[in-house]
Design an enzyme around this catalytic site. Structure first.
Site, PDB file in Angstrom:
ATOM      1  CE1 TYR A 195      -5.077  -1.829   4.515  1.00  0.00           C
ATOM      2  CE2 TYR A 195      -3.594   0.017   4.144  1.00  0.00           C
ATOM      3  CZ  TYR A 195      -4.414  -0.991   3.650  1.00  0.00           C
ATOM      4  OH  TYR A 195      -4.545  -1.160   2.277  1.00  0.00           O
ATOM      5  CB  SER A 220      -0.849  -0.035   1.279  1.00  0.00           C
ATOM      6  OG  SER A 220      -1.294   1.236   1.658  1.00  0.00           O
TER       7      SER A 220
HETATM    8  P1  NDP Z   1     -11.919  -5.339  -0.821  1.00  0.00           P
HETATM    9  O1  NDP Z   1     -12.434  -5.069   0.541  1.00  0.00           O
HETATM   10  O2  NDP Z   1     -12.671  -4.825  -2.006  1.00  0.00           O
HETATM   11  O3  NDP Z   1     -11.714  -6.926  -1.016  1.00  0.00           O
HETATM   12  C1  NDP Z   1     -11.020  -7.667  -0.055  1.00  0.00           C
HETATM   13  C2  NDP Z   1     -11.048  -9.143  -0.426  1.00  0.00           C
HETATM   14  O4  NDP Z   1     -10.313  -9.877   0.566  1.00  0.00           O
HETATM   15  C3  NDP Z   1     -12.440  -9.733  -0.472  1.00  0.00           C
HETATM   16  O5  NDP Z   1     -12.507 -10.725  -1.488  1.00  0.00           O
HETATM   17  C4  NDP Z   1     -12.574 -10.363   0.910  1.00  0.00           C
HETATM   18  O6  NDP Z   1     -13.561 -11.369   0.911  1.00  0.00           O
HETATM   19  C5  NDP Z   1     -11.166 -10.920   1.087  1.00  0.00           C
HETATM   20  N1  NDP Z   1     -10.750 -11.200   2.465  1.00  0.00           N
HETATM   21  C6  NDP Z   1     -10.752 -10.368   3.519  1.00  0.00           C
HETATM   22  N2  NDP Z   1     -10.290 -11.001   4.627  1.00  0.00           N
HETATM   23  C7  NDP Z   1      -9.982 -12.267   4.228  1.00  0.00           C
HETATM   24  C8  NDP Z   1      -9.464 -13.402   4.901  1.00  0.00           C
HETATM   25  N3  NDP Z   1      -9.167 -13.373   6.215  1.00  0.00           N
HETATM   26  N4  NDP Z   1      -9.269 -14.549   4.195  1.00  0.00           N
HETATM   27  C9  NDP Z   1      -9.570 -14.606   2.873  1.00  0.00           C
HETATM   28  N5  NDP Z   1     -10.059 -13.547   2.184  1.00  0.00           N
HETATM   29  C10 NDP Z   1     -10.276 -12.401   2.863  1.00  0.00           C
HETATM   30  O7  NDP Z   1     -10.409  -4.817  -0.827  1.00  0.00           O
HETATM   31  P2  NDP Z   1      -9.507  -4.157  -1.983  1.00  0.00           P
HETATM   32  O8  NDP Z   1      -9.716  -4.864  -3.267  1.00  0.00           O
HETATM   33  O9  NDP Z   1      -9.662  -2.697  -1.918  1.00  0.00           O
HETATM   34  O10 NDP Z   1      -8.046  -4.493  -1.411  1.00  0.00           O
HETATM   35  C11 NDP Z   1      -7.303  -5.632  -1.815  1.00  0.00           C
HETATM   36  C12 NDP Z   1      -5.894  -5.498  -1.282  1.00  0.00           C
HETATM   37  O11 NDP Z   1      -5.307  -4.300  -1.768  1.00  0.00           O
HETATM   38  C13 NDP Z   1      -5.809  -5.414   0.256  1.00  0.00           C
HETATM   39  O12 NDP Z   1      -4.647  -6.073   0.708  1.00  0.00           O
HETATM   40  C14 NDP Z   1      -5.698  -3.922   0.487  1.00  0.00           C
HETATM   41  O13 NDP Z   1      -5.077  -3.627   1.709  1.00  0.00           O
HETATM   42  C15 NDP Z   1      -4.840  -3.517  -0.684  1.00  0.00           C
HETATM   43  N6  NDP Z   1      -4.912  -2.104  -1.025  1.00  0.00           N
HETATM   44  C16 NDP Z   1      -6.091  -1.528  -1.391  1.00  0.00           C
HETATM   45  C17 NDP Z   1      -6.119  -0.191  -1.717  1.00  0.00           C
HETATM   46  C18 NDP Z   1      -7.354   0.502  -2.158  1.00  0.00           C
HETATM   47  O14 NDP Z   1      -7.299   1.733  -2.344  1.00  0.00           O
HETATM   48  N7  NDP Z   1      -8.472  -0.178  -2.354  1.00  0.00           N
HETATM   49  C19 NDP Z   1      -4.916   0.643  -1.648  1.00  0.00           C
HETATM   50  C20 NDP Z   1      -3.744  -0.083  -1.241  1.00  0.00           C
HETATM   51  C21 NDP Z   1      -3.752  -1.394  -0.941  1.00  0.00           C
HETATM   52  P3  NDP Z   1     -14.374 -11.833   2.254  1.00  0.00           P
HETATM   53  O15 NDP Z   1     -14.590 -10.609   3.080  1.00  0.00           O
HETATM   54  O16 NDP Z   1     -15.631 -12.435   1.689  1.00  0.00           O
HETATM   55  O17 NDP Z   1     -13.505 -12.863   2.906  1.00  0.00           O
END
Ligand code: NDP
Length: 260
Positions: free
Chosen positions: A164, A151
């Site tokens: 985070y 990130s």
């Molecule tokens: P979302 O919240 O849109 O999606 C997160 C995904 O992770 C979902 O599929 C969720 O499914 C899954 N997930 C969460 N916890 C778990 C777990 N314990 N085990 C398995 N799956 C899990 O997030 P983003 O697409 O925005 O983010 C994706 C990645 O990118 C993250 O690591 C985030 O920190 C990083 N990121 C995002 C940014 C942004 O601006 N959006 C910026 C920088 C980094 P479910 O809840 O059903 O398990």
């Protein structure tokens, strides 16, 4: 002329990729992108129904994805998932540790349980899943690719997101630790640091007029990023093109860190 995905350095045909947290947002875009570059992809989240929905959405685009529902922060569940891959003959060549959560609260009020949940999901899980994947890559002797999603907070702290920030700083160094130990097995472990991307995780921020204006004003690109804009870096780090790139972090942020 060949399209970039047909170029041998970027072609993922014959490779299998597990993308954690790929039922929506960035993970789903990366699953689609890697599949379009030729990989067989495995979609994951904690919810089987969401995994099935994501597979259906990909199937509508002509992509036959596999699915595996498990909690990346649960060591026993991760082990069981990899045992199941072994039984099915599924060999993971590319792992993207993408699953992540956010929790916004001033540190003066933050409880240990919320701190721990974010560290477990955003950092420890990448170690747990990475270890299982790498053990098999080492045993097979064909190398592999690990991409850990960091990130902007891998580089810069922001208020109210301490766990985070700490986890994502750790992700950058986890990739380096993996590179230090596993490069000799022809495993490349790198990070991608997305900027502010339009996903469910940021829904509240996008709908907050002040925050939305701040993102646009503070970023040289003057806009949020889109999940599909991370695909290029992910394909590069998954492919032969990056075979001597190890322990790096590529920020895909519209230039945000350049003007910090
Ligand atoms: P979302 O919240 O849109 O999606 C997160 C995904 O992770 C979902 O599929 C969720 O499914 C899954 N997930 C969460 N916890 C778990 C777990 N314990 N085990 C398995 N799956 C899990 O997030 P983003 O697409 O925005 O983010 C994706 C990645 O990118 C993250 O690591 C985030 O920190 C990083 N990121 C995002 C940014 C942004 O601006 N959006 C910026 C920088 C980094 P479910 O809840 O059903 O398990």
């Amino acid at each position: 002329m060949d399209t970039p995905t047909n170029h041998p350095l970027f072609n993922l045909a014959g490779r299998t990729a597990l993308i954690t947290g790929s039922t929506r947002g960035i993970g789903l875009a990366l699953a689609q992108g890697l599949a379009e570059a030729g990989a067989r992809v495995i979609v994951n989240s904690r919810q089987l129904a969401a995994v099935d929905e994501a597979r259906k959405a990909l199937a509508a685009k002509g992509i036959e994805a596999l699915g595996a529902a498990f909690d990346v922060a649960d060591e026993a569940a991760v082990g069981a998932a990899f045992d199941a891959f072994d039984r099915q003959g599924t060999e993971i060549d590319i792992l993207i540790n993408n699953a992540g959560i956010q929790h916004r609260q001033p540190m003066l009020e933050l409880g240990l349980a919320d701190w721990q949940r974010v560290i477990d999901t955003n950092l420890t899980a990448a170690f747990l899943v990475g270890k299982q994947a790498a053990q098999r890559m080492v045993a097979r002797g064909r190398g592999g690719k690990i991409i850990n999603i960091g990130s902007l907070t891998s580089e810069a702290a922001r208020a109210t997101v301490a766990p985070y920030t700490v986890a994502k700083g750790g992700i950058k160094m986890l990739s380096r630790a993996m590179a230090a130990e596993w490069a000799k097995f022809d495993i490349q472990a790198n990070s991608i640091g997305p900027g502010y991307i339009l996903t469910d995780m940021n829904e509240a921020l996008v709908n907050n007029r002040d925050f939305d204006a701040w993102v646009k004003a503070s970023n040289p690109a003057q806009r949020w990023g889109r999940p599909e804009e991370l695909v290029g870096a992910a394909v590069f780090l998954s492919a032969a093109a990056s075979n001597y790139v190890n322990g790096q972090i590529i920020y895909v942020d519209g230039g945000w860190l350049s003007v910090l």
